[in-house]
Enzyme design. Structure first.
Site, mmCIF file in Angstrom:
data_model
loop_
_atom_site.group_PDB
_atom_site.id
_atom_site.type_symbol
_atom_site.label_atom_id
_atom_site.label_comp_id
_atom_site.label_asym_id
_atom_site.label_seq_id
_atom_site.Cartn_x
_atom_site.Cartn_y
_atom_site.Cartn_z
ATOM 1 N N GLU A 124 0.838 -1.214 0.000
ATOM 2 C CA GLU A 124 0.000 0.000 0.000
ATOM 3 C C GLU A 124 0.866 1.254 0.000
ATOM 4 O O GLU A 124 0.795 2.079 0.919
ATOM 5 C CB GLU A 124 -0.886 0.011 1.260
ATOM 6 N N PRO A 125 1.711 1.449 -1.004
ATOM 7 C CA PRO A 125 2.586 2.620 -0.984
ATOM 8 C C PRO A 125 1.815 3.898 -1.308
ATOM 9 O O PRO A 125 0.923 3.899 -2.158
ATOM 10 C CB PRO A 125 3.609 2.315 -2.086
ATOM 11 N N GLY A 126 2.145 4.969 -0.627
ATOM 12 C CA GLY A 126 1.575 6.278 -0.938
ATOM 13 C C GLY A 126 2.698 7.228 -1.309
ATOM 14 O O GLY A 126 2.937 7.553 -2.482
ATOM 15 N N CYS A 149 -1.795 33.246 11.168
ATOM 16 C CA CYS A 149 -1.442 33.824 12.474
ATOM 17 C C CYS A 149 -1.083 32.754 13.487
ATOM 18 O O CYS A 149 -1.830 32.503 14.435
ATOM 19 C CB CYS A 149 -2.593 34.684 12.962
HETATM 20 N N1 LLP Z 1 -1.419 1.930 4.540
HETATM 21 C C1 LLP Z 1 -1.872 2.360 5.729
HETATM 22 C C2 LLP Z 1 -2.761 1.504 6.516
HETATM 23 C C3 LLP Z 1 -1.487 3.630 6.207
HETATM 24 O O1 LLP Z 1 -1.920 4.043 7.384
HETATM 25 C C4 LLP Z 1 -0.627 4.443 5.414
HETATM 26 C C5 LLP Z 1 -0.222 5.773 5.871
HETATM 27 C C6 LLP Z 1 -0.201 3.951 4.174
HETATM 28 C C7 LLP Z 1 -0.598 2.690 3.770
HETATM 29 C C8 LLP Z 1 0.692 4.730 3.248
HETATM 30 O O2 LLP Z 1 1.927 5.004 3.815
HETATM 31 P P1 LLP Z 1 3.114 5.647 2.924
HETATM 32 O O3 LLP Z 1 3.517 4.632 1.888
HETATM 33 O O4 LLP Z 1 2.601 6.876 2.299
HETATM 34 O O5 LLP Z 1 4.166 5.897 3.914
HETATM 35 N N2 LLP Z 1 0.770 12.584 7.012
HETATM 36 C C9 LLP Z 1 2.034 11.921 7.261
HETATM 37 C C10 LLP Z 1 2.005 10.464 6.831
HETATM 38 C C11 LLP Z 1 0.866 9.684 7.465
HETATM 39 C C12 LLP Z 1 0.816 8.266 6.992
HETATM 40 C C13 LLP Z 1 -0.401 7.588 7.488
HETATM 41 N N3 LLP Z 1 -0.581 6.267 6.994
HETATM 42 C C14 LLP Z 1 3.144 12.703 6.560
HETATM 43 O O6 LLP Z 1 2.856 13.732 5.963
HETATM 44 O O7 LLP Z 1 4.310 12.330 6.642
#
Ligand code: LLP
Length: 419
Positions: free
Chosen positions: A276-278, A345
């Site tokens: 599940e990469p974001g 602010c």
């Molecule tokens: N799967 C699950 C269940 C998650 O909770 C997350 C991210 C991902 C996949 C994706 O993770 P990634 O591959 O993007 O690391 N707002 C924070 C990051 C919060 C991530 C929350 N969960 C930031 O700006 O660094």
């Protein structure tokens, strides 16, 4: 391929000058490179080779319909955490059969909708959630595909707000309670056990914690098998980090190989692997474009006051995140040390601190690596309309979210009637 490069002294996104986008769309504005996003997704997908797998993009990282649509066309799956994200995937042309639903607080309505659309899997995070899904599935008359999200208790060695795999975090079911959760699920005629899931944190810059987690989860898979519960897939979550400053995360291919090795060496060769990469897909593929309003030379600090703020990009304020600041048209004048701040602010409204920059009022700057958790975490704080998003595709660009108007921002509110 570098999505953002200087040509003739001007920073470009692919073939389009950022100054041109600022002229047409205004600032602040998010700009993404289509080629960079597609290349990153393909990188992850291709690294699996012939092995059975599914790449589920984490919608929360960047939920712009155009971005989801591009990935849907590549055949991506999606990891969602709300009914809203599910509707986004549908509107972008995504296949609900490739959607996994994560999150600790799914409502009965969200479960019902997801069941009716035939999603791939619910990643269930607690026993009470399992019981509610059982009830909803029974009422709808559709057997719910489930994985239990297990908390493998590994230290992701990342920012505490984005580490999710430790015992003390709210996420997942403890390893010690996982077997019981699976017994409950397997005994229900409304649930179908299909897999196991974990996600240990975000912005990880080493493979070791992923490998540790995969091994622990594979231990559980073996235990479940000896209890007569056979799984079809193992979902290892997201979390691969990117370079913001000087981090040296593993490449997407190294990350995938490490996961495959961990699963296959533990006898999981017949399990399909989900990830599940974001951030690793979109993070480096976007910038936040902003214009310098004022230069303020104080006694102890210099401030570059720009037109983007913490409501547009909250990561510096929330996680002390570091985003590189670069000029769109570099100058040769002497550099000064600036804090780059917005008009909101709050003292916490900074985008960057202590950066050597050559600036004049009116200059355009780009905050790099803003493609993940930038726009998707933005808000209307200080009654600032949410900013537009643009996707560059070669020599063309598309406005994929227009700037919110003040009327739109205020349209849901009313004053009280006279008494
Ligand atoms: N799967 C699950 C269940 C998650 O909770 C997350 C991210 C991902 C996949 C994706 O993770 P990634 O591959 O993007 O690391 N707002 C924070 C990051 C919060 C991530 C929350 N969960 C930031 O700006 O660094």
């Amino acid at each position: 391929m570098e999505p953002f490069e200087y040509w003739n002294g001007q920073l470009h996104a692919e073939g389009v000058a950022l100054s041109e986008i600022a002229r047409c769309v205004g600032t602040p504005c998010y700009v993404y490179s289509r080629a960079a996003i597609e290349a990153a997704w393909r990188d992850v997908d291709a690294a699996f080779g012939a092995r059975d797998h599914l790449v589920c993009f984490a919608v929360k990282a960047n939920s712009n319909l155009a971005v989801l649509g591009m990935l849907a066309r590549l055949g991506s799956g999606f990891d969602i955490v709300s009914g809203g994200e599910l509707e986004r995937v549908l509107r972008a042309g995504g296949d609900p059969g490739r959607v996994v639903f994560s999150g600790v607080g799914k409502t009965a309505d969200e479960m019902r909708r997801a069941l009716q659309l035939g999603i791939h899997c619910f990643n269930v995070e607690s026993l009470p959630e399992l019981e509610q899904l059982d009830r909803v599935a029974g009422a709808v008359g559709i057997r719910a595909p489930v994985s239990v999200r297990v908390n493998p208790d590994v230290d992701a060695r990342t920012h505490p707000y984005i580490a999710t795999g430790l015992k003390e975090s709210k996420f997942g079911v403890a390893m010690s309670e996982a077997l019981e959760a699976y017994r409950v699920a397997a005994a229900s005629s409304h649930l179908r056990v299909v897999g196991v899931d974990c996600h240990i944190g975000s912005q990880l810059t080493e493979t070791a914690p992923f490998v540790d987690a995969a091994k622990r989860i594979m231990g559980l898979v073996g235990n479940l098998a000896s209890n007569g519960i056979e799984l079809r897939h193992i979902d290892l979550g997201g979390g691969l980090g990117i370079r913001y400053r000087d981090e040296a995360p593993p490449s997407r291919a190294e990350y995938v190989s490490a996961l495959m090795r961990a699963v296959d060496d533990a006898g999981g060769g017949r399990l399909r692997i989900l990830v599940e990469p974001g951030r690793a897909i979109v993070g480096n593929a976007g910038v936040l474009l902003s214009r310098v309003q004022y230069l303020k030379h104080g006694e102890s600090r210099n401030f570059a006051v720009v037109d983007a703020a913490m409501n547009d990009l909250i990561r510096p304020a929330l996680y002390s995140a570091w985003h590189e600041v670069v000029p769109v048209s570099p100058r040769t004048t002497e550099a000064r040390i600036y804090d780059v701040v917005g008009p909101v602010c709050e003292t916490g409204d900074f985008l960057a601190r202590e950066r050597a920059l050559r600036l004049e009022a009116g200059d355009l700057i780009a905050l790099r690596s803003a493609g993940a958790y930038g726009s998707s975490m933005s808000s209307g704080y200080n009654t600032r309309p949410r900013c537009p998003e643009v996707v560059v595709d070669g020599a063309r660009f598309h406005i994929t979210r227009r700037r919110e108007t003040l009327d739109e921002l205020l349209s849901l509110e009313t004053v009280l009637p006279d008494r």
